[in-house]
Design a protein around this motif. Structure first.
Motif, PDB file in Angstrom:
ATOM      1  N   TRP A 183      10.669  -6.446  17.870  1.00 16.16           N
ATOM      2  CA  TRP A 183      12.060  -6.574  17.527  1.00 16.16           C
ATOM      3  C   TRP A 183      12.978  -5.719  18.675  1.00 16.16           C
ATOM      4  CZ3 TRP A 183      15.239  -2.334  15.221  1.00 16.16           C
ATOM      5  CH2 TRP A 183      16.325  -2.789  14.817  1.00 16.16           C
TER       6      TRP A 183
ATOM      7  N   ALA B 139      12.417  -7.871  21.890  1.00 19.66           N
ATOM      8  CA  ALA B 139      12.997  -9.266  21.945  1.00 19.66           C
ATOM      9  C   ALA B 139      14.547  -9.093  22.012  1.00 19.66           C
ATOM     10  CB  ALA B 139      12.610 -10.074  20.848  1.00 19.66           C
ATOM     11  N   ARG B 140      15.220  -8.308  21.255  1.00 17.44           N
ATOM     12  CA  ARG B 140      16.823  -8.120  21.087  1.00 17.44           C
ATOM     13  C   ARG B 140      17.427  -7.692  22.147  1.00 17.44           C
ATOM     14  NH1 ARG B 140      18.688  -3.484  17.652  1.00 17.44           N
ATOM     15  NH2 ARG B 140      16.989  -2.170  18.410  1.00 17.44           N
TER      16      ARG B 140
ATOM     17  N   HIS C 166      17.262 -10.371  27.232  1.00 18.03           N
ATOM     18  CA  HIS C 166      18.335 -10.938  28.270  1.00 18.03           C
ATOM     19  C   HIS C 166      19.095 -10.029  28.655  1.00 18.03           C
ATOM     20  CE1 HIS C 166      16.525 -14.524  26.226  1.00 18.03           C
ATOM     21  NE2 HIS C 166      17.197 -15.163  26.840  1.00 18.03           N
TER      22      HIS C 166
ATOM     23  N   GLY D 272      12.637 -18.394  33.317  1.00 14.72           N
ATOM     24  CA  GLY D 272      13.098 -19.169  32.171  1.00 14.72           C
ATOM     25  C   GLY D 272      11.853 -19.140  31.106  1.00 14.72           C
ATOM     26  N   TYR D 273      10.576 -19.450  31.699  1.00 11.26           N
ATOM     27  CA  TYR D 273       9.635 -19.058  30.674  1.00 11.26           C
ATOM     28  C   TYR D 273       9.329 -18.108  29.941  1.00 11.26           C
ATOM     29  CZ  TYR D 273       4.377 -19.794  29.613  1.00 11.26           C
ATOM     30  OH  TYR D 273       3.306 -20.125  28.956  1.00 11.26           O
TER      31      TYR D 273
ATOM     32  N   ALA E 118      11.788 -15.670  29.232  1.00 11.71           N
ATOM     33  CA  ALA E 118      13.132 -15.368  28.748  1.00 11.71           C
ATOM     34  C   ALA E 118      12.911 -16.181  27.194  1.00 11.71           C
ATOM     35  CB  ALA E 118      14.312 -16.117  29.281  1.00 11.71           C
ATOM     36  N   VAL E 119      12.469 -17.396  27.218  1.00 10.68           N
ATOM     37  CA  VAL E 119      12.320 -18.026  25.911  1.00 10.68           C
ATOM     38  C   VAL E 119      11.038 -17.560  25.294  1.00 10.68           C
ATOM     39  CG1 VAL E 119      11.661 -20.192  24.905  1.00 10.68           C
ATOM     40  CG2 VAL E 119      13.234 -20.411  26.767  1.00 10.68           C
ATOM     41  N   LEU E 120      10.183 -16.876  25.976  1.00  8.84           N
ATOM     42  CA  LEU E 120       8.928 -16.409  25.185  1.00  8.84           C
ATOM     43  C   LEU E 120       9.297 -15.109  24.428  1.00  8.84           C
ATOM     44  CD1 LEU E 120       6.993 -18.285  26.515  1.00  8.84           C
ATOM     45  CD2 LEU E 120       5.431 -16.448  27.115  1.00  8.84           C
TER      46      LEU E 120
ATOM     47  N   VAL F  59      11.917 -14.546  23.143  1.00 10.85           N
ATOM     48  CA  VAL F  59      12.951 -15.055  21.794  1.00 10.85           C
ATOM     49  C   VAL F  59      11.830 -15.649  20.818  1.00 10.85           C
ATOM     50  CG1 VAL F  59      14.973 -16.199  20.833  1.00 10.85           C
ATOM     51  CG2 VAL F  59      14.935 -15.140  23.266  1.00 10.85           C
ATOM     52  N   HIS F  60      10.840 -16.439  21.036  1.00  8.00           N
ATOM     53  CA  HIS F  60      10.156 -17.466  20.245  1.00  8.00           C
ATOM     54  C   HIS F  60       8.762 -16.997  20.302  1.00  8.00           C
ATOM     55  CE1 HIS F  60      13.403 -19.830  19.197  1.00  8.00           C
ATOM     56  NE2 HIS F  60      13.745 -19.869  20.465  1.00  8.00           N
TER      57      HIS F  60
ATOM     58  N   ILE G 150      13.135 -13.703  16.508  1.00  6.66           N
ATOM     59  CA  ILE G 150      13.715 -12.691  16.212  1.00  6.66           C
ATOM     60  C   ILE G 150      13.908 -12.555  14.631  1.00  6.66           C
ATOM     61  CG2 ILE G 150      15.587 -11.199  16.444  1.00  6.66           C
ATOM     62  CD1 ILE G 150      15.876 -12.072  19.375  1.00  6.66           C
ATOM     63  N   GLU G 151      14.386 -13.523  14.149  1.00  9.14           N
ATOM     64  CA  GLU G 151      14.665 -13.799  12.612  1.00  9.14           C
ATOM     65  C   GLU G 151      13.089 -13.568  12.045  1.00  9.14           C
ATOM     66  OE1 GLU G 151      17.530 -13.807  11.244  1.00  9.14           O
ATOM     67  OE2 GLU G 151      18.486 -13.968  13.260  1.00  9.14           O
TER      68      GLU G 151
END
Lengths: 478, 478, 478, 478
Positions: free
Chosen positions: B363, B366-367, B370, B432-433, B435-437, B439-440, B445-446
């Protein structure tokens, strides 16, 4: 002279300009597979003025003359709002990418007018006015070369080991001056008519040779443009719905003993004017910037809403919370931009957007852009970087598999169209380009904060605090 | 059997597997210009075990047997720390990109052991153990297909209009089961030996056909892999120092009436086990995740320090502030990862990293990822997206111009090497890869927040609050 | 000598000390209605050692000697963890308010040992050791006066218009030195036995008179303590369940030509030691700080959970999100504190908590504390500042009305008990006190960031970045 | 009738109203040592209208009539801007504390006009109009009781175990209705003339008895006001320069079988009107809120600038950064407030501030207020909670010590005046009051986000995203 057409604009680019791409001299920018895309993107500026929908916004009639509305000197808040709307409309037509072949040039011209007007330097004023009429009457496009390559950032121009780290006068002749050095990050240079060259920072005693402003046609001997291939394209419009057809190009802009005739030199050897020019230009240009950022923000908000629906998650509490934040972020930027126009200051009959408010809008935009990206990526899902490409999509064998398995609450074709829009906007080259521009274009976040610090008027807040504390405001509060 | 070499691993991929890339069937993954890059990147896993520097970390000796340390069942905090270090070392050798051909598979095997062990389902336990021995003894590589394509996210598996939105049993035979459906985001599938298939969510009554776990060799009839071309490469190692040679590939993993023999079926028709498996696997896998994120964070911090020096801005107050934040961010993730191992829980002699601490590390990562990207871009400058390409750099005519004008406090070659590293890490496809990784991957994150909410033990904090409020803790506090 | 009892500690405070409160000399601190509350709060330190539950933690046996565990020189991670637990336990007994009458003093003694040990100044080492034995063997309490009043923060000690803005030597005599000046924010001074005086910053040439460290009994002639009445109490324990009985008092600590005998002077005229002392003390003291912050964080988390239940909102998505954030915040601080002990460095056999990790814990605590306050207030509701007082609650006429109308999902008495706990923790004097301490105690956030910047070891991250960029690490990377 | 004077207003409060404070019935609010302070603070509203400086803003002339400008029905943006300025000016005169004895009442009246006007309920419209004329013509003050005590927040009114958790009709008679129940957080009730009672939430079938709106004089039998003592004062104006003389009081407002004649009942048994009323009132009232927050923000910014100067740190980079953030935060709220007026919507000739923009302003204010507090405390220093009190300052013996040692770059008296202003604003009871109001008054942050979500018009952003994705906007986008 009438407004030019897009075709006329493109035809005008066929001259002796010296442009390099991927190590090679480009014979014709317009015909080049990459630079041509950028030139045609820029030409949307001219198309808009031909389009009945936009003509009222894009063309300005003054007596019997009609000219591009970018060249209209703003006199009122309404003029500034119209200018902002024009920039916004052009960028929306450009699919979130600013056109920037008249916006920035007129920003520079209005800034020079103000700086030289305050100084009262008659020769300079007259030369700026002449260039303004030349560009306006011939409907020309303009780039602005401001950021010097700078060398070691901890040293001033005159302290650099190589004096060319900032563009400078190397010789003065009867007919004009000779300049050398290089600018960087110059947008659109390969496909405009003129380039205006401005100082990028304040100068002090000893910095005279670097304290100058001038303009030249792009096709001037000794001017060499090294175009970045960062946005080098692909033909996969499935995964790059924006960037396949829309791009902007920046150059390393080298002046190799370029001769500039006196009537194109706005001033030289004037450290006192250099900082004022740099600052005033940026103040104007940031109003352009916040105007052209709006379609990008709208696209992010709209795509976020659409992908939440397409994925079937739009009713979840955390999703609504994220969409609300996104909308609030975008609309705060829009609101402050509008307010910067409404709060304009008049000087010599020219309306200038309020500096503090403009910078506040830009600062608001810049400091949360990456968070906006994160939020949109969060709502979209990992498919942004693990999804199929255009050749998969176009394969008769693979397509049915994708249509079956990539559907969500929306069918796969609609869902993937939004997904790829987001991927183009946030994860691929174009996404990276916009992310870096958010932080650096028109000045860094630190520069915006400095501008806010300088422009903030503390009189009301200090007066209130002193009164509440039972103190006189006297000199010690200063 | 001994550890395999990288060459043996690659040779093992030459089989009948059905892989598609850009709409076409791939005859040989290893020989494919794009998938081959990914396979060779993955093979670093085997190279490491051959490298004397890493062998102590990468190979485990148990009696007379020696096997890959990924397969070592962790018994202590120290075992978990070693596992974490191995993952970190592999990722650093992979230039910030995880290898992931044994990490994730063993996460799945250990998770299945725990879930089935708790349940006491003897057949399942035995089949997992058999697969574990098979993979360990033959030094095999494994992918894990977990995330279903899911269709409309607001509906459960049995509520979807197309029942294939989650992988399911379509037929039971004497020798095994037949499965259909598709998984998405499956990493490395085209170039591993085995694939383990797990449920991606909790299931309830009515979801029996979707409640299963099994494993099959990749070269099983009916298994079709549609590889994403997102990271499709270039040969420009100047601007992509990492991603020219390092990539990972995800697939849409389609099961078209795939037959799975009973000895490869861990369980079927067990909604009660599905959620536990999904959760337990992710709990393990997030420890892998935070371990493999560390080299990426180190690279960002190191590149930020280097570019600040290269630009000559490292002594500015705001720059130090940003570098401090970056370092604090990266080291908080590292510290919590270490702590997750130190706080491990033993179950049946197996050490599991502490769930709350692991999720807190993820967490934390991830948060703010960015924001880290933004910070590094801020320090680097606009040249990230306006700079020259490899062909410029390699041109004898252009190179001297670039060397002159792109120098900073460091010479241009060194400055541009760091600049391009940052560009690859943050603005291009690879950026970009990642960055998306962030988050997902391994859950959004949720999902991490939900895991934290569930794993948080409130007893100490509630007891203190109630005591301070003068209240008994009684049932009303529950 | 044995451990003292709380009564013995309080009796020891009855001496000639010169304390002022609200403009008046205090004849007896212990009997004073406000300072007595603070003294009794501090005495919990002694009570704990008498309490069988805590005795194992609070008392240390070394051979036949038994002394307060605060005086145990930490030799291992476990010793540091025990010290941290002792501080945490004492603070929890103190209802979230640290006791601080031995923690800070031993931090100072251990810091002086290290600084003087490195320097090899034998006289200083011996005097520190003597003071240490004196305090330990007599089970004394100690305050530390560090922060000078500082005058104009933009000037160094020797540049101030009034030389007393930093404590300094005004005279040297045969038997000792005479000091003048004042310290501020000195905690607990009115009710401890000894006060250790340390420099608050680095010093340079010309700052010799301000470069000294020493210790004196509180009851030394010329030492005047002006106690802050900020936490001046009320008797309303309904609305102030914590602060009615628990307070700490800070003083403006004035040295009016105070004579300090040589055996109490650790060094003088040593600008080179001043900065090291200031820094080393704070490094230690921040480990104390993050240990004693934990009960405060636990109380906030526990109260937040309880009030969410009491209000009947604990199942709402945004409430769970906020509770998760709060728990993650608190546990990150706890985790990093634990890790700072586990990563301790040994020097001369003494275990020092890892400086970077300690500061990271403190920085994590400090930069989100106000957000934690906001979150808890958000969950509690406006009743925090619009609710009834103790006299309402105790009125037979009003009480039934309140019991009827202030109930939620919990009965009114339980709900209001939690509500008032939160009000005391976040909105009243005690809340403001904790909020400011979060930002300023043991150094400001900026100071913590500077400490992190200095302590960060960039070798791993720079090495990785340089390798990935294809560069040698050579001197230019430094 | 002419505008009343402050004295007339205060005289009007001497009636039979039933107010309780600290458990006792208050014989005369105006003469009460605590409530009297609040009443006199409120009376500033009347003083302003007598003050020539403000009269133009505060009094409105319509034909031959003159009445308080609060009662002017806004017809244009300019009217709304004037209303906002009046609220801002009153709050600044109130030393950052809103007066709120006409603002909120007229918000309620305008909201009722709109809701009933849309519904066309003639009786209701006429009764609202009658009350409006009564209050306007007699220059009355009004409180609004909206927030019900609510009981268990997870249950609707009709689901509560005690039906009085929301105010309700218990009996209907020929002459009027009888109501019971209680409201909470009702501001200023003890010292206004009238109280308007509105529903606090949407209602559904079964909630008829709780679906009503009415108004009564405060001195109505059965209406009992239990005043909170939260802001119970001190006489130490040294440390509380604001709150010694300025306070607002909230009540638990109990309706014990209160009879309301029909001409004071706006509607009853109308669940369909309840939600609309609650929402519309809050929409208006948030425009009042963001207007009255501005002096508080100005005071924080001004005090921050002053204390930075007083401490001698105003030239430090991080200090400028913090001041810039503070200024940007405050001015964003001010800008959006202004814009909400400029973007007003006309309905039946009445100008309503734009709902989305108003909520965006409030949301901007609320979500960063605690960060603003932290920032100001950071700049001020620990002296906020460790400094001297008024009795120290007034002591002839202590004062010189304080003057010597508490000076900074400003003399001690000036520095401490600012320090104490900040302490009052951020750390003491008044600070806690403002902090909780920031989060809860006029609706929580969650409520503001919901209002933004509902009011956001997505048409432009969705249209752009769909066009860029090559999609029709068709029904699937809805």
């Amino acid at each position: 002279m009438a407004l030019r057409t897009a075709a006329q604009f493109l035809a005008g680019l066929r001259d002796t300009r010296e442009v390099y791409y991927r190590g090679e001299r480009v014979p014709s920018v317009v015909d080049h597979p990459e630079l041509g895309v950028a030139a045609r993107h820029a030409s949307i500026d001219y198309e808009i003025a031909e389009n009945p929908i936009f003509r009222g916004l894009a063309a300005h009639r003054e007596g019997s003359e009609e000219y591009s509305a970018y060249y209209r000197v703003p006199r009122t808040s309404q003029d500034l709002l119209s200018r902002s709307k024009l920039i916004e409309a052009g960028t929306a037509e450009g699919a979130t990418l600013v056109l920037l072949i008249k916006e920035i040039g007129t920003d520079a011209l209005f800034a020079l007018k103000r700086v030289l007007g305050r100084d009262g330097y008659a020769d300079g004023i007259q030369r700026v006015e002449a260039l303004y009429r030349h560009c306006r009457n011939n409907d020309l496009s303009i780039a602005v070369a401001q950021t010097d390559v700078k060398g070691d950032r901890s040293r001033r121009p005159s302290e650099q080991s190589d004096p060319d780290m900032y563009v400078r006068v190397v010789e003065k002749r009867v007919g004009g001056i000779v300049v050398s050095g290089a600018k960087i990050h110059t947008s659109c240079t390969p496909y405009v008519d003129e380039v205006i060259v401005l100082p990028s920072r304040s100068m002090g005693p000893g910095d005279e040779p670097w304290s100058l402003a001038f303009a030249i046609p792009v096709a001037t001997p000794g001017l060499r443009l090294y175009a970045s291939d960062y946005l080098h394209g692909t033909d996969d419009s499935f995964t790059r719905p924006i960037s396949t057809d829309h791009k902007m190009v920046e150059t390393l802009t080298v002046f190799d003993n370029v001769f500039v005739p006196w009537d194109r030199v706005f001033y030289v050897d004037r450290p006192d004017l250099a900082g004022a020019t740099a600052l005033t230009f940026v103040e104007f240009h940031r109003f352009t910037a916040v105007s052209y950022k709006l379609p990008l923000l709208d696209a992010l908000v709209g795509a976020a809403i659409a992908i939440a629906k397409a994925n079937g998650i739009d009713r979840a509490g955390h999703v609504r919370d994220k969409l609300t934040w996104l909308g609030g972020y975008a609309e705060t930027v829009r609101g402050l931009t509008e307010l910067a126009a409404l709060r304009c200051k008049l000087e010599n009959g020219v309306a200038y957007p309020d500096v503090f408010t403009t910078n506040m809008a830009k600062w608001t935009f810049a400091r949360d852009f990456h968070r906006a990206i994160e939020t949109v990526q969060d709502l979209a899902g990992g498919l942004l970087v693990t999804g199929p490409g255009g050749k998969d999509w176009n394969s008769p064998e693979v397509r049915p598999v994708l249509e079956k398995y990539l559907s969500g609450a929306w069918p796969a074709d609609r869902r993937m169209a939004i997904m790829n829009l987001i991927s183009d906007l946030t994860t691929r080259l174009y996404g990276g380009y916009q992310a870096v521009l958010a932080v650096h274009a028109e000045g860094s976040i630190e520069a915006e904060k400095m501008a806010m610090y300088r422009a903030y008027d503390p009189s009301r807040s200090i007066a209130l605090a002193m009164r509440l504390a039972g103190l006189e405001i006297g000199p010690a509060a200063k």
